[in-house]
Design a protein around this motif. Structure first.
Motif, short mmCIF file in Angstrom:
data_model
loop_
_atom_site.label_atom_id
_atom_site.label_comp_id
_atom_site.label_asym_id
_atom_site.label_seq_id
_atom_site.Cartn_x
_atom_site.Cartn_y
_atom_site.Cartn_z
N CYS A 74 14.44 -20.64 34.13
CA CYS A 74 13.22 -20.90 34.77
C CYS A 74 12.72 -19.65 35.06
CB CYS A 74 13.43 -22.05 35.51
SG CYS A 74 13.97 -24.18 34.54
N LYS A 78 9.59 -17.77 33.20
CA LYS A 78 8.40 -17.82 34.32
C LYS A 78 7.90 -16.48 34.04
CE LYS A 78 5.12 -19.73 36.53
NZ LYS A 78 3.65 -19.96 35.79
N LEU A 101 7.40 -22.28 39.88
CA LEU A 101 5.84 -22.37 38.56
C LEU A 101 4.75 -21.99 39.95
CD1 LEU A 101 6.85 -26.27 38.16
CD2 LEU A 101 6.56 -24.65 36.33
#
Length: 103
Positions: A74, A78, A101
């Motif tokens: 992740c 990202k 995020l």
């Protein structure tokens, strides 16, 4: 495991993936650690496409990724402005999810 680490150093991911596939149902071998090694190679090469392909192979083979694997892939995706699959995001704990995020 040491031999697989050596294969990772030599960037022989196909060999590690084959070993992981062959040892999937053996209890005394941590298959998820082998996939972590493969992902490490892809991270060193900044190879998001193959990292995602590895994730999908794991899904097809019903391999549960380690927490480390999920966090690393992740973060890598990202950092490279790639879309994160919802299945991956759902495997992150709340704290890690918001951290990744919101990068």
């Amino acid at each position: 495991m040491r031999q697989c680490e050596r294969f990772a150093d030599e960037k022989k991911v196909d060999v590690i993936e084959l070993i992981a596939k062959c040892t999937k149902d053996l209890r005394h071998i941590a298959t998820e650690e082998l996939y972590d090694l493969v992902l490490d190679v892809y991270q060193r090469n900044d190879d998001c496409d193959n990292a995602l392909a590895l994730w999908y192979k794991m899904q097809e083979a019903d391999v549960v990724p380690s927490k480390k694997f999920v966090q690393n892939i992740c973060s890598m995706l990202k950092a490279n402005n790639k879309n994160l699959p919802l299945e991956l995001i759902s495997l992150l704990d709340k704290e890690t999810r918001s951290k990744i995020l919101n990068q």
